[in-house]
Structures are given as structure tokens and as C-alpha cells.
Design a protein around this motif. Structure first.
Motif, PDB file in Angstrom:
ATOM      1  N   ALA A  20       0.832  -1.195   0.000  1.00  0.00           N
ATOM      2  CA  ALA A  20       0.000   0.000   0.000  1.00  0.00           C
ATOM      3  C   ALA A  20       0.871   1.252   0.000  1.00  0.00           C
ATOM      4  CB  ALA A  20      -0.906   0.004   1.228  1.00  0.00           C
ATOM      5  N   SER A  21       0.379   2.304  -0.629  1.00  0.00           N
ATOM      6  CA  SER A  21       1.151   3.543  -0.736  1.00  0.00           C
ATOM      7  C   SER A  21       1.202   4.313   0.583  1.00  0.00           C
ATOM      8  CB  SER A  21       0.570   4.431  -1.839  1.00  0.00           C
ATOM      9  OG  SER A  21      -0.778   4.763  -1.546  1.00  0.00           O
ATOM     10  N   GLN A  22       0.346   3.941   1.516  1.00  0.00           N
ATOM     11  CA  GLN A  22       0.382   4.498   2.866  1.00  0.00           C
ATOM     12  C   GLN A  22      -0.183   3.452   3.809  1.00  0.00           C
ATOM     13  OE1 GLN A  22      -2.469   7.728   1.690  1.00  0.00           O
ATOM     14  NE2 GLN A  22      -3.376   7.313   3.690  1.00  0.00           N
ATOM     15  N   SER A  23       0.023   3.660   5.095  1.00  0.00           N
ATOM     16  CA  SER A  23      -0.426   2.658   6.042  1.00  0.00           C
ATOM     17  C   SER A  23      -1.937   2.470   6.007  1.00  0.00           C
ATOM     18  CB  SER A  23      -0.004   3.040   7.464  1.00  0.00           C
ATOM     19  OG  SER A  23      -0.500   2.080   8.385  1.00  0.00           O
ATOM     20  N   ILE A  24      -2.346   1.207   5.955  1.00  0.00           N
ATOM     21  CA  ILE A  24      -3.770   0.879   6.008  1.00  0.00           C
ATOM     22  C   ILE A  24      -4.064  -0.023   7.214  1.00  0.00           C
ATOM     23  CG2 ILE A  24      -4.202   1.185   3.536  1.00  0.00           C
ATOM     24  CD1 ILE A  24      -4.004  -1.897   3.250  1.00  0.00           C
ATOM     25  N   SER A  25      -3.160   0.007   8.198  1.00  0.00           N
ATOM     26  CA  SER A  25      -3.310  -0.850   9.369  1.00  0.00           C
ATOM     27  C   SER A  25      -3.454  -2.298   8.882  1.00  0.00           C
ATOM     28  CB  SER A  25      -4.491  -0.394  10.216  1.00  0.00           C
ATOM     29  OG  SER A  25      -4.593  -1.164  11.391  1.00  0.00           O
ATOM     30  N   ASN A  26      -4.530  -2.960   9.250  1.00  0.00           N
ATOM     31  CA  ASN A  26      -4.748  -4.329   8.757  1.00  0.00           C
ATOM     32  C   ASN A  26      -6.009  -4.422   7.896  1.00  0.00           C
ATOM     33  OD1 ASN A  26      -6.590  -3.962  10.810  1.00  0.00           O
ATOM     34  ND2 ASN A  26      -6.515  -6.082  11.498  1.00  0.00           N
ATOM     35  N   TRP A  27      -6.415  -3.277   7.340  1.00  0.00           N
ATOM     36  CA  TRP A  27      -7.664  -3.240   6.559  1.00  0.00           C
ATOM     37  C   TRP A  27      -7.404  -3.700   5.118  1.00  0.00           C
ATOM     38  CZ3 TRP A  27     -11.051  -3.389  10.059  1.00  0.00           C
ATOM     39  CH2 TRP A  27     -10.980  -2.589  11.197  1.00  0.00           C
ATOM     40  N   LEU A  28      -7.090  -4.971   4.981  1.00  0.00           N
ATOM     41  CA  LEU A  28      -6.781  -5.540   3.686  1.00  0.00           C
ATOM     42  C   LEU A  28      -7.489  -6.873   3.511  1.00  0.00           C
ATOM     43  CD1 LEU A  28      -4.351  -5.169   1.253  1.00  0.00           C
ATOM     44  CD2 LEU A  28      -4.088  -7.500   2.118  1.00  0.00           C
ATOM     45  N   ALA A  29      -8.044  -7.052   2.316  1.00  0.00           N
ATOM     46  CA  ALA A  29      -8.734  -8.295   1.993  1.00  0.00           C
ATOM     47  C   ALA A  29      -8.099  -8.928   0.768  1.00  0.00           C
ATOM     48  CB  ALA A  29     -10.216  -8.024   1.721  1.00  0.00           C
ATOM     49  N   TRP A  30      -8.261 -10.227   0.664  1.00  0.00           N
ATOM     50  CA  TRP A  30      -7.823 -10.991  -0.503  1.00  0.00           C
ATOM     51  C   TRP A  30      -9.033 -11.708  -1.107  1.00  0.00           C
ATOM     52  CZ3 TRP A  30      -3.044 -10.587  -2.536  1.00  0.00           C
ATOM     53  CH2 TRP A  30      -2.005 -10.122  -1.703  1.00  0.00           C
ATOM     54  N   TYR A  31      -9.107 -11.688  -2.433  1.00  0.00           N
ATOM     55  CA  TYR A  31     -10.191 -12.338  -3.157  1.00  0.00           C
ATOM     56  C   TYR A  31      -9.605 -13.274  -4.216  1.00  0.00           C
ATOM     57  CZ  TYR A  31     -13.391  -8.581  -1.654  1.00  0.00           C
ATOM     58  OH  TYR A  31     -14.150  -7.690  -0.931  1.00  0.00           O
ATOM     59  N   ARG A  32     -10.405 -14.224  -4.611  1.00  0.00           N
ATOM     60  CA  ARG A  32     -10.184 -15.040  -5.801  1.00  0.00           C
ATOM     61  C   ARG A  32     -11.245 -14.608  -6.809  1.00  0.00           C
ATOM     62  NH1 ARG A  32      -9.635 -21.089  -6.685  1.00  0.00           N
ATOM     63  NH2 ARG A  32     -10.988 -21.542  -8.458  1.00  0.00           N
ATOM     64  N   HIS A  33     -10.840 -14.471  -8.058  1.00  0.00           N
ATOM     65  CA  HIS A  33     -11.790 -14.043  -9.077  1.00  0.00           C
ATOM     66  C   HIS A  33     -11.581 -14.859 -10.331  1.00  0.00           C
ATOM     67  CE1 HIS A  33     -13.822 -10.481 -11.378  1.00  0.00           C
ATOM     68  NE2 HIS A  33     -14.659 -11.460 -11.108  1.00  0.00           N
ATOM     69  N   GLU A  34     -12.656 -15.412 -10.844  1.00  0.00           N
ATOM     70  CA  GLU A  34     -12.607 -16.171 -12.092  1.00  0.00           C
ATOM     71  C   GLU A  34     -13.498 -15.494 -13.125  1.00  0.00           C
ATOM     72  OE1 GLU A  34     -12.678 -20.649 -11.450  1.00  0.00           O
ATOM     73  OE2 GLU A  34     -13.444 -19.902  -9.534  1.00  0.00           O
ATOM     74  N   PRO A  35     -13.142 -15.601 -14.396  1.00  0.00           N
ATOM     75  CA  PRO A  35     -13.943 -14.960 -15.457  1.00  0.00           C
ATOM     76  C   PRO A  35     -15.405 -15.370 -15.386  1.00  0.00           C
ATOM     77  CG  PRO A  35     -11.881 -15.789 -16.347  1.00  0.00           C
ATOM     78  CD  PRO A  35     -11.961 -16.306 -14.940  1.00  0.00           C
ATOM     79  N   GLY A  36     -16.283 -14.388 -15.474  1.00  0.00           N
ATOM     80  CA  GLY A  36     -17.711 -14.662 -15.478  1.00  0.00           C
ATOM     81  C   GLY A  36     -18.321 -14.943 -14.127  1.00  0.00           C
ATOM     82  N   LYS A  37     -17.490 -14.880 -13.081  1.00  0.00           N
ATOM     83  CA  LYS A  37     -17.998 -15.130 -11.731  1.00  0.00           C
ATOM     84  C   LYS A  37     -17.786 -13.904 -10.861  1.00  0.00           C
ATOM     85  CE  LYS A  37     -17.278 -20.135 -11.774  1.00  0.00           C
ATOM     86  NZ  LYS A  37     -16.728 -21.298 -11.014  1.00  0.00           N
ATOM     87  N   THR A  38     -18.496 -13.888  -9.733  1.00  0.00           N
ATOM     88  CA  THR A  38     -18.283 -12.787  -8.795  1.00  0.00           C
ATOM     89  C   THR A  38     -17.068 -13.097  -7.921  1.00  0.00           C
ATOM     90  OG1 THR A  38     -19.804 -13.776  -7.208  1.00  0.00           O
ATOM     91  CG2 THR A  38     -20.724 -12.180  -8.743  1.00  0.00           C
ATOM     92  N   PRO A  39     -16.412 -12.053  -7.440  1.00  0.00           N
ATOM     93  CA  PRO A  39     -15.240 -12.283  -6.575  1.00  0.00           C
ATOM     94  C   PRO A  39     -15.612 -13.065  -5.321  1.00  0.00           C
ATOM     95  CG  PRO A  39     -15.283 -10.023  -7.374  1.00  0.00           C
ATOM     96  CD  PRO A  39     -16.597 -10.633  -7.744  1.00  0.00           C
ATOM     97  N   LYS A  40     -14.694 -13.928  -4.916  1.00  0.00           N
ATOM     98  CA  LYS A  40     -14.884 -14.708  -3.699  1.00  0.00           C
ATOM     99  C   LYS A  40     -13.937 -14.213  -2.631  1.00  0.00           C
ATOM    100  CE  LYS A  40     -14.606 -19.303  -1.640  1.00  0.00           C
ATOM    101  NZ  LYS A  40     -14.354 -20.748  -1.824  1.00  0.00           N
ATOM    102  N   LEU A  41     -14.492 -13.763  -1.510  1.00  0.00           N
ATOM    103  CA  LEU A  41     -13.674 -13.264  -0.404  1.00  0.00           C
ATOM    104  C   LEU A  41     -12.989 -14.426   0.298  1.00  0.00           C
ATOM    105  CD1 LEU A  41     -12.850 -10.811   1.336  1.00  0.00           C
ATOM    106  CD2 LEU A  41     -14.878 -11.253   2.732  1.00  0.00           C
TER     107      LEU A  41
END
Lengths: 124, 107
Positions: B25-46
């Protein structure tokens, strides 16, 4: 059962406007925020803006300010994103996503809290 | 705006490998970060929120770490179903920003 159902694909000419809808159900609106995110072909995800499903407060990404209007109709639990003065690089899949918002942030939406996406194609 | 720089953009690996994806991150975001998996034609999965909190139903081979400006997603023992695109998202404020994504491909 949580559902966010978006309107169908649109094809628009440059300079036109498009209005995408997102009908929600199955969850409480208290502290809920509806974010709009887009993904252009071959690109990453880009946040467009956010509207409170509780009181209608909005926040818009700077690059879209003046071009996008987000509204909600609480009677039908439907959110709308109106994007004006379309350009070819607005071609993208537009998603709505609902999540808990509080203390200055909206938390990441769970997998069930995304709309299916609406393809908007801008072409002359 | 908070910029998110994700690397690598593409990662080629074999089933059983351990892989690591990084977001800065370009500046501190504490721990406010999420990771997703994304496949074509589908919605992102948290997959992960608050940098390291695994979402319900996500396999334990996925883990996240980091705080401030440096974050990692690790997949231990890559499985055939894991070949997809992953991206990070910061939610320090209402204005989300996302990494450009990492596509995990089969070697």
C-alpha cells in the motif's frame, strides 16, 4: 437468501448515459453500504463509488465525480448507478456489492453479497 | 488515494507448490486488507479479511499476513482448483482500491 440482481447488458454510443440497477434482498439494510465496482477488459477492479442503503449518503471516486449519480429506492430495495458522458474506456463489467459500513469504511463484501455484473459496452 | 501494488502479475507453479503473492500500500492501512479469488464470469470470492482472518469455508492452506503497508497471501500445497486470479483490496476508507491481480497458472 441474500440476492443482488443487476440489470442486463447495455450497448451505448459515446456521449450517452447508462443506468444500471441492482435489486437487493435477504439482508438488513442497517449499516449497509452498496458499492459499485467495475472491471474493464484485461484490467483490475476499480471502485466507482458507494451509497449508504440506510440514509443515502454517497462517496464517489474522484475520476467519476460529476459523471456518476448513485441513488437508492428503499421501497423496492433497488440501487441505481447512472453514468453519463460515456467514453469507450467506460466499457467494463459493472458490479454492485453490499457490505457493512461503519466508522468511515465499508468492509469487504462476502461472496454472496455481489451482483452478477452488468456488461456495459461503449462503442460507436 | 491509496495505491495498491500487487506482485507478481503472473505466477507459474505446480500442484503441491507453496506460492506467495504480495501487496504493497502507498500508505499505512493498518490491517484493513482483503484478498479475493476471481474467475472470469464469476463474482469475486472473499478469502481473507483484516489481513489474516480466513473467511468461513476457505481452506486452511490459504493464509494472509502483514500490516501497515506490506501484505502477503500464501497458498501452501497448491491444489488444481487454486489456479485462478487473486487480488487484494484495501478498505481503510470508503474508497476501496484494488491490486492489479495475480494470475496463478499451471506449470
Amino acid at each position: 437468501q441474500v440476492q443482488l440482481v443487476q440489470s442486463g447488458a447495455e450497448v451505448k454510443k459515446p456521449g450517452a448515459s447508462v443506468k444500471v440497477s441492482c435489486k437487493t434482498s435477504g439482508y438488513s439494510l442497517t449499516s449497509a453500504g452498496l458499492s459499485w465496482v467495475r472491471q474493464a477488459p484485461g484490467q483490475g477492479l476499480e471502485w466507482v463509488g458507494w451509497i449508504s442503503e440506510h440514509n443515502g449518503d454517497t462517496d464517489t471516486a474522484q475520476k467519476f465525480q460529476g459523471r456518476v449519480t448513485m441513488t437508492t429506492d428503499s421501497s423496492t430495495r433497488t440501487a441505481y448507478m447512472d453514468l453519463r458522458s460515456l467514453k469507450s474506456d467506460d466499457t467494463a463489467v459493472y458490479y454492485c456489492a453490499s457490505s457493512y459500513c461503519n466508522v468511515g469504511r465499508c468492509f469487504p463484501p462476502g461472496s454472496d453479497f455481489w451482483g452478477q455484473g452488468t456488461l456495459v459496452t461503449v462503442s460507436s | 488515494d491509496i495505491q495498491m501494488t500487487q506482485s507478481p502479475s503472473t505466477l507459474t507453479a505446480s500442484v503441491g507448490d507453496r506460492v506467495t503473492i504480495t501487496c504493497r500500500a502507498s500508505q499505512s492501512i493498518s490491517n484493513w486488507l482483503a484478498w479475493y479469488r476471481h474467475e472470469p464470469g464469476k463474482t469475486p470470492k472473499l478469502l481473507i479479511s483484516e489481513s489474516s482472518r480466513l473467511e468461513s469455508g476457505v481452506p486452511s492452506r490459504f493464509s494472509g499476513s502483514g500490516s501497515g503497508t506490506e501484505f502477503t497471501l500464501t497458498i501452501t500445497s497448491l491444489q488444481p482448483d487454486d489456479f485462478a486470479t487473486y487480488f487484494c483490496q484495501q478498505y481503510q476508507t470508503y474508497e476501496w482500491t484494488f491490486g492489479q491481480g495475480t494470475t496463478v497458472e499451471i506449470k
